[in-house]
Design an enzyme around this catalytic site. Sequence first.
Site, PDB file in Angstrom:
ATOM      1  N   ASP A 187       0.904  -1.150   0.000  1.00  0.00           N
ATOM      2  CA  ASP A 187       0.000   0.000   0.000  1.00  0.00           C
ATOM      3  C   ASP A 187       0.940   1.195   0.000  1.00  0.00           C
ATOM      4  O   ASP A 187       1.558   1.495   1.028  1.00  0.00           O
ATOM      5  CB  ASP A 187      -0.878   0.015   1.256  1.00  0.00           C
ATOM      6  CG  ASP A 187      -1.881   1.152   1.200  1.00  0.00           C
ATOM      7  OD1 ASP A 187      -1.476   2.273   0.842  1.00  0.00           O
ATOM      8  OD2 ASP A 187      -3.066   0.924   1.494  1.00  0.00           O
ATOM      9  N   HIS A 188       1.070   1.873  -1.131  1.00  0.00           N
ATOM     10  CA  HIS A 188       2.159   2.848  -1.227  1.00  0.00           C
ATOM     11  C   HIS A 188       1.970   4.031  -0.275  1.00  0.00           C
ATOM     12  O   HIS A 188       2.924   4.728   0.035  1.00  0.00           O
ATOM     13  CB  HIS A 188       2.389   3.298  -2.673  1.00  0.00           C
ATOM     14  CG  HIS A 188       1.378   4.271  -3.203  1.00  0.00           C
ATOM     15  ND1 HIS A 188       0.160   3.889  -3.676  1.00  0.00           N
ATOM     16  CD2 HIS A 188       1.420   5.617  -3.332  1.00  0.00           C
ATOM     17  CE1 HIS A 188      -0.501   4.960  -4.067  1.00  0.00           C
ATOM     18  NE2 HIS A 188       0.239   6.028  -3.879  1.00  0.00           N
ATOM     19  N   HIS A 251      -5.791   2.711   1.146  1.00  0.00           N
ATOM     20  CA  HIS A 251      -5.051   3.879   1.645  1.00  0.00           C
ATOM     21  C   HIS A 251      -5.727   4.559   2.848  1.00  0.00           C
ATOM     22  O   HIS A 251      -5.088   4.847   3.851  1.00  0.00           O
ATOM     23  CB  HIS A 251      -4.873   4.925   0.535  1.00  0.00           C
ATOM     24  CG  HIS A 251      -4.293   4.360  -0.730  1.00  0.00           C
ATOM     25  ND1 HIS A 251      -3.340   3.377  -0.735  1.00  0.00           N
ATOM     26  CD2 HIS A 251      -4.533   4.649  -2.040  1.00  0.00           C
ATOM     27  CE1 HIS A 251      -3.016   3.091  -1.990  1.00  0.00           C
ATOM     28  NE2 HIS A 251      -3.730   3.838  -2.795  1.00  0.00           N
TER      29      HIS A 251
HETATM   30  C1  BG6 Z   1      -3.772   4.482  -6.356  1.00  0.00           C
HETATM   31  C2  BG6 Z   1      -5.156   4.554  -6.942  1.00  0.00           C
HETATM   32  O1  BG6 Z   1      -3.674   3.429  -5.449  1.00  0.00           O
HETATM   33  O2  BG6 Z   1      -3.472   5.709  -5.693  1.00  0.00           O
HETATM   34  C3  BG6 Z   1      -5.283   5.744  -7.880  1.00  0.00           C
HETATM   35  O3  BG6 Z   1      -5.438   3.365  -7.646  1.00  0.00           O
HETATM   36  C4  BG6 Z   1      -4.841   7.017  -7.202  1.00  0.00           C
HETATM   37  O4  BG6 Z   1      -6.618   5.877  -8.364  1.00  0.00           O
HETATM   38  C5  BG6 Z   1      -3.476   6.844  -6.530  1.00  0.00           C
HETATM   39  O5  BG6 Z   1      -4.770   8.036  -8.179  1.00  0.00           O
HETATM   40  C6  BG6 Z   1      -3.148   8.052  -5.684  1.00  0.00           C
HETATM   41  O6  BG6 Z   1      -1.827   7.961  -5.217  1.00  0.00           O
HETATM   42  P1  BG6 Z   1      -1.006   9.270  -4.845  1.00  0.00           P
HETATM   43  O7  BG6 Z   1       0.264   8.758  -4.257  1.00  0.00           O
HETATM   44  O8  BG6 Z   1      -0.803  10.017  -6.129  1.00  0.00           O
HETATM   45  O9  BG6 Z   1      -1.843  10.031  -3.884  1.00  0.00           O
END
Ligand code: BG6
Length: 501
Positions: A187-188, A251
Site C-alpha cells: 500500500d504505497h 489507503h
Molecule cells: C492508487 C489509486 O492506489 O493511488 C489511484 O489506484 C490514485 O486511483 C493513486 O490516483 C493516488 O496515489 P497518490 O500517491 O498520487 O496520492
Amino acid sequence: MPDSVKGNQICTLVIFGATGDLTHRKLIPALYHLKLEGLLSEKVQIIGFARQNKSDLEFRAGLKSAHKEVSRTLYDESFWQVFDKQISYHQSNFDDLDGYKSLESKIQAYEKGNGLPSNRLYYIASSPSFFGTILDFLKQSGANSSSDGGWRRVIIEKPFGTDYDSACRLNKVVAGSFEEADTYRIDHYLGKETAQNIMVLRFANAIYESLWNNRYIEQIQITVAEDLGMESGRGAYYDQAGALKDMVQNHLLQLLTLVAMESPVDLSADAVRDEKVKVLRSLQRLDTIEKVKKNTVRAQYVDGCVKGEPVPAYINEDRVPKDSKTETYVALRLFVDNWRWKGVPFYLRVGKRMTKKSAQISIFFKQVPQVLFNENQKLEENVLMIKMQPDEGVAMKLMSKVPGSSFELNPVNMNFDYETTFAKQSAEAYERLLLDTMSGDATLFIRKDEVEEAWKFVDDLAAIWKDESKAVDLATYEAGSWGPKEADDLAGKMKHKWLEI
Ligand code: BG6
C-alpha cells in the site's frame, strides 16, 4: 558497494508486468533514486518480465524516456548509463512454464558467474487478473524456493482482491507459494514520509499521546483529494472499482489505523500490524441501510473546471459507460468502538477531480470552556494537521492574542515543513518500500489478516450501495469542487465542518 548497502540486500529483482505504467513511472524512478543515494548495490539485477516482444535496449529506452518525464531530481544522462546496465528484459507469457524456467537458468548462471547470493525479489505489478497465475507458475517452476540458503520474497501490488472472498482466495494462492513472512502486500501510502511520521509524532512525543483519546479529541478528518480524472485509459478499471474499493479499502483505512492504533510492544512488523488489525476489527460496521444512509455519502463528478480548464463529467470519460453509477467520491463517518475512541467520529473523504491534489489528516481537539474570554471572541478548536501531500509537514492551529492593547484573539498556525527543516526532498514512497523489501522489513506492508479485515468492512457497505432496492442516493459534484453538499451535511449532523485545505 557503498557502505550503506548491506550484503543481504543484494538480489535479483524480477518485475512481472514490466511494460506497464507502474514500472515506468514509479518503480524504475524509485530504483534510480535509491542508486543515486548509494542505497542500491550495482550487484542488484533488475529484470523486466512481460509478454511484449522487446530487446533489452528497447526496454531500457522506454524506461529512460518515462523516467526523464517523472524524475523528482534533475535527470543525469551519465548516471542513467551506469544504472541501466543493471536492467534487462525477459519476454514470456505469464502462463508459460518454459518462460519461468529459462528465466531461472539465466539468473542462476549470472549469479554463479559473478559470485552473487541467490536472493530473489519478485514484484507482481501485472494486471490483477494474472496475480494468481504468476504465483502459481513461480511455484511450479521452483522459483519460489531456494536450495542454497538464498531468500525468496514476493511483492504484490494492489488491488489485493475485489472483495473479502477474492482476497481470501488470493491469500490461499500466495500461501501455497510463499511464507507469509516473505509476502509484501503493497500500500504505497504507508511508504509516504508523513505516514511513517504518524507513529513518531504519537509515540516519540509526550504531549500528544496523553491527549490522544475521546476525552480530548472531538473529531478526526482524513482527506485524500485528487484533481486528476480518468487518465491513461484507467476508466475501465476504475468503473469496476469506484472510490470505495480503489482508495478507501486500502489507503484511507490504513491511515486511519495509524492514527487510531494503540502503542505496539515494539517496532517489529508483527507487533505494529497486530495493533493495526485491532483497529480494523473495532470499526463499527456499516451493515444496515439506516447506518449507511446516516454515515455515508457517495457521489460522481459532473462537468466542471479544474485549474481553470473545463473538464468532462465522469460518464463522458474514456472507457466509462454513459450510464455508470460508480462513485468517484466517498465521504464516511466512522466510529472505532474501543475504549480510546468510543464516540469520536472519524470523517474520511476521498475523490477524483476535486479542487486540488491534497492529502491531510486533521485532529480536532475539544474546545476549552467559553468562560474567560468575551463571548464575541469566537474560540476555535486546536487542530493538529498532518500534511501528506503535496507539501509535507505538520501544523498546529492555536488561539493567540493579536498584538495590541485590546484583548482580541485570532487563530494562528505553528508550522513545521519537511523540506525547509531537513533541507532535503522526501523520497518517493516506492523508494522506501523497495528498500524495505530488500532488507526484509515488512512493517510498512499489509498482513494477510489486515487485508481481509479491511475487505470485510468495505464489503458490507459496498453490498448496500449496490443493492438498487435499498435506493442509496448517488450525489453529484462539480469537477474542480470540494465535493457534494451532502458531505457537508454529513459532518453537520454532529455540528462539525470539513477543514478547509
Ligand atoms: C492508487 C489509486 O492506489 O493511488 C489511484 O489506484 C490514485 O486511483 C493513486 O490516483 C493516488 O496515489 P497518490 O500517491 O498520487 O496520492
